[in-house]
Design a protein around this motif. Structure first.
Motif, short mmCIF file in Angstrom:
data_model
loop_
_atom_site.label_atom_id
_atom_site.label_comp_id
_atom_site.label_asym_id
_atom_site.label_seq_id
_atom_site.Cartn_x
_atom_site.Cartn_y
_atom_site.Cartn_z
N GLY A 198 -27.58 -39.84 -58.49
CA GLY A 198 -28.53 -38.75 -58.65
C GLY A 198 -29.90 -39.10 -58.12
N ARG A 199 -30.09 -40.37 -57.75
CA ARG A 199 -31.41 -40.82 -57.27
C ARG A 199 -31.23 -41.84 -56.16
N ILE A 200 -32.06 -41.68 -55.12
CA ILE A 200 -32.13 -42.64 -54.02
C ILE A 200 -33.59 -42.98 -53.79
N VAL A 211 -33.62 -37.89 -53.62
CA VAL A 211 -32.58 -38.15 -52.62
C VAL A 211 -33.08 -37.77 -51.23
N SER A 212 -33.80 -36.66 -51.12
CA SER A 212 -34.35 -36.23 -49.84
C SER A 212 -35.30 -37.28 -49.26
N SER A 213 -36.15 -37.85 -50.11
CA SER A 213 -37.08 -38.88 -49.66
C SER A 213 -36.35 -40.10 -49.16
N GLY A 214 -35.28 -40.48 -49.85
CA GLY A 214 -34.51 -41.64 -49.43
C GLY A 214 -33.77 -41.41 -48.13
N LEU A 215 -33.24 -40.20 -47.92
CA LEU A 215 -32.48 -39.90 -46.70
C LEU A 215 -33.35 -39.92 -45.45
N LYS A 216 -34.64 -39.64 -45.60
CA LYS A 216 -35.51 -39.61 -44.43
C LYS A 216 -35.62 -40.97 -43.75
N LEU A 226 -33.20 -31.20 -48.74
CA LEU A 226 -32.44 -32.41 -48.40
C LEU A 226 -32.31 -32.61 -46.89
N LEU A 227 -32.26 -31.52 -46.13
CA LEU A 227 -32.02 -31.63 -44.70
C LEU A 227 -33.30 -31.76 -43.87
N THR A 228 -34.42 -31.74 -44.50
CA THR A 228 -35.69 -31.84 -43.78
C THR A 228 -35.78 -33.17 -43.02
N ASN A 229 -36.05 -33.06 -41.73
CA ASN A 229 -36.27 -34.22 -40.85
C ASN A 229 -35.01 -35.05 -40.59
#
Length: 681
Positions: free
Chosen positions: A94-96, A124-129, A152-155
């Protein structure tokens, strides 16, 4: 010579041990329990709560499916810089953390399927970037709505494959996929999408595959994805499909709109590359024939630049404005077509596969102007066909290999229609009231029979439920049949198979042998599958025991036993599957049952339904009570039981003889003395 053999043996043992050492070195386990094969770490189902830190630093794939990992911390993946693929399916992620991927610059594939991302999706969005090389991302089964997905899909501009299946997305707009210009495959099935705004997918200039199946879309009114190659819209509520009217060539190759509510044939792009069109399970039909000329046209008043004009438009045109010449596979089964326009099939000049089954057609035209020369597969089953048009010498049918006309209302057909199909391999005429021509009826006047003589390409033939009386011996003369189904007909004997019995591999005679007492299958030496169920047979055909059958169905007969006495008989050695239920087997004659059930190679699918008769009581064979087994043992006890039963009778007989001897001893002696008396010396 012995020394040479000894050294060869030593060399063999050395090589064998060397290869074993290599194999052992290629696969071993880490302290945390992960299996290491080459540079892949398999850590599934280990109940891990964190990313294991005891793996080799050069691993490229880390598979952590079905564990209890809740988060990816900053140092979780720090020591695995070569990581290329990370799979965390079915965890509790639930967290990245922001820097979770800072040292994994080579990470291209990430699966977060079936987690709890919705709880902390911003984290999660911050981690995926930080995953700058990410090309493949799976976010399915995470209870994500459209706002969460947008965040989540930003950038994530490097993405090429994106899976958003099984979420709670309801509508799509242009901001949803902004910046994803490299995306090639997008899957959104099993959501709740009921609306897609115009130009939603305009940023996806490289998108090739789009899956929107299992959603709530009501219609497609401006399809303009010219670069798309595969589009799946199945299992929605679509009533109409309209493409954008542009002169640009669409790259579309496969379109699936099956299982929807289409009322009309879809309006496809003018220019396309479509080869597969799937439209089954809709409500389509053509309407022009159901209206007269006055009611099928309407006048429209057009006001433009202070000028008015009247345009007459056909409300239900049968003509298809799209080019259908590229279509190769067409499935329009399970619709409501009761007729086809004259040029409809003719326009599909490249079609090789056509399914029209489960419609309402009552006629069909096999003439050159309808059937293309490339057609190989045609299914017309489950219509209401009563008439078929055909012209002699039609070479367009030369490539037709599969034809299904079952479950129609055909009684009379063009006599030589099938003999003109030079490649016909499979023919299904089941459930039609037809008759077959023989050599005698083939000469002279046409008697309304179907000619199946001298078709060497025909191998699969189904004539189930045609109300046939198969009493002619030459109806299949000149054929090379391998699979035949004549179930639910009236057979007087098996003589009609004399030209095919040695070649047949599969034969179905279900509910067809009620008038046959003795059946001999000795000549069917190639037979591997036989269905003689539902025939009320009282005697198992002994000739079957000597055949190499793999599948045998004898259920629903009146068999009391099966003459199998050994596991080494031909039938028991070759048999793979047998159906036996609904027979009055004798509970005390089940030795054959023990032989069949003890064989690990024989499968009995209806084993739980097999019953037997004991004193007019039917019970399941697998659940026979002890008193029945004891009673059968007493009845079938063998030589010892025979001796025990015959002993009282023997004793009684001896006693009777002894008494008779005592009673008649004196009279008998006197009689003998009187008769044989002689003077002494």
């Amino acid at each position: 010579m012995a020394i040479v053999s000894f050294w060869c043996l030593l060399m063999y043992m050395y090589v064998l041990s060397h290869w074993r050492n290599i194999a052992d070195g290629a696969r071993h386990f880490s302290p945390s329990g992960c299996q290491l094969v080459s540079k892949v770490a398999h850590c599934r189902y280990l109940r891990l709560a964190t990313i294991p830190q005891d793996l080799p630093s050069d691993i490229q794939e880390l598979l952590l499916d079905h564990n209890n990992v809740k988060s990816l911390d900053e140092d979780s993946l720090q020591q695995y810089p070569n990581l290329n693929n990370l799979s965390l399916k079915s965890n509790r992620v639930g967290r990245i953390d922001l820097n979770a991927f800072w040292n994994t610059s080579k990470l291209e594939s990430l699966s977060l399927q079936d987690n709890t991302i919705f709880t902390k999706y911003i984290s999660v969005s911050s981690g995926l970037k930080a995953a700058l090389s990410l090309r493949w991302l799976d976010l399915s089964r995470n209870a994500l709505n459209e706002d969460m997905v947008t965040t989540l899909l930003t950038n994530l501009t490097s993405l090429e494959y994106l899976n958003l299946d099984n979420n709670v997305i309801m509508r799509l707009d242009r901001s949803f996929f902004e910046g994803l210009r490299n995306l090639k495959e997008l899957s959104l099935q099993w959501n709740y999408i009921y609306e897609i705004e115009i130009r939603t997918f305009d940023d996806l200039v490289n998108l090739k595959t789009l899956n929107l199946a299992f959603n709530l879309l009501p219609c497609i009114v401006d399809f303009g994805l010219t670069q798309l190659q595969t589009l799946n819209l199945s299992y929605n509520h679509i009533e109409s499909f309209f493409s954008r009217e542009v002169d640009i060539e669409f790259q579309l190759e496969k379109l699936d709109i099956s299982h929807n509510q289409l009322l009309f044939f879809p309006f496809l792009p003018k220019s396309h590359h479509l080869h597969t069109l799937l439209l089954s399970d809709n409500r389509m039909k053509f309407y022009n024939k159901h209206f007269d000329e006055n009611s099928s046209f309407a006048d429209f008043l057009i006001l433009e630049n202070n000028r008015s004009s009247i345009t007459t438009v056909s409300l239900f045109p049968d003509a298809i404005p799209s080019n259908l010449s590229t279509l190769n596979i067409v499935d329009i089964s399970r619709n409501q077509f009761d007729y086809l326009p004259e040029d409809f099939l003719a326009g599909m000049s490249s079609m090789s596969f056509l399914k029209l089954n489960w419609n309402c057609l009552n006629t069909f035209d096999f003439s050159r102007k309808q059937i293309t020369s490339d057609l190989h597969f045609l299914d017309l089953s489950n219509n209401i066909l009563s008439e078929i048009s055909f012209e002699d010498g039609n070479s367009n049918l030369d490539h037709l290999g599969y034809l299904n006309l079952s479950y129609n209302r055909l009684q009379e057909m063009p006599k030589h229609i099938f003999s003109s199909m030079k490649s016909l391999s499979t023919l299904d005429l089941s459930r039609n009231l037809i008759s077959l021509c023989s050599m005698s009826t083939n000469i002279g006047v046409d008697q309304g029979c179907v000619d199946l003589l001298n078709i060497p390409s025909l191998q699969h033939l189904r004539l189930s439920g045609c109300d046939l009386i198969l009493d002619k011996e030459d109806i299949f003369h000149g054929t090379l049949l391998k699979h035949l189904d004549v179930s639910y007909n009236q057979l007087m004997s098996l003589d009609f198979l004399q030209y095919t019995n040695k070649m047949l591999k599969s034969l179905s005679l279900r509910s067809s042998l009620h008038f046959v007492d003795n059946i001999d299958f000795s000549d069917f030496q190639s037979l591997t599958s036989l269905d003689i169920s539902e025939n009320n047979l009282t005697t198992f055909p002994v000739s079957l025991v000597h055949l190499n059958l793999q599948c045998l169905d004898v259920h629903e007969n009146r068999l009391t036993s099966i003459p199998i006495s050994s596991a080494y008989q031909t039938l028991t050695k070759s048999l793979h599957t047998i159906y036996l239920s609904i027979n009055p087997f004798d509970c005390c004659k089940l030795s054959w049952y023990d032989i069949l059930t003890k064989s690990s190679a024989i499968n009995i699918p209806d084993l739980n339904q097999i019953t037997c008769n004991y004193s007019n009581n039917y019970m399941f064979v697998q659940e026979l009570p002890e008193d029945v087994i004891h009673g059968c043992n007493w009845r079938n006890g063998g030589s010892l039981l025979s001796l025990v039963l015959s002993l009282p009778t023997s004793v009684t007989l001896l006693v009777a003889l002894f008494l008779l001897y005592r009673i008649f001893k004196q009279p008998l002696l006197k009689m003998f003395k009187k008769h044989f008396r002689t003077s002494s010396s």
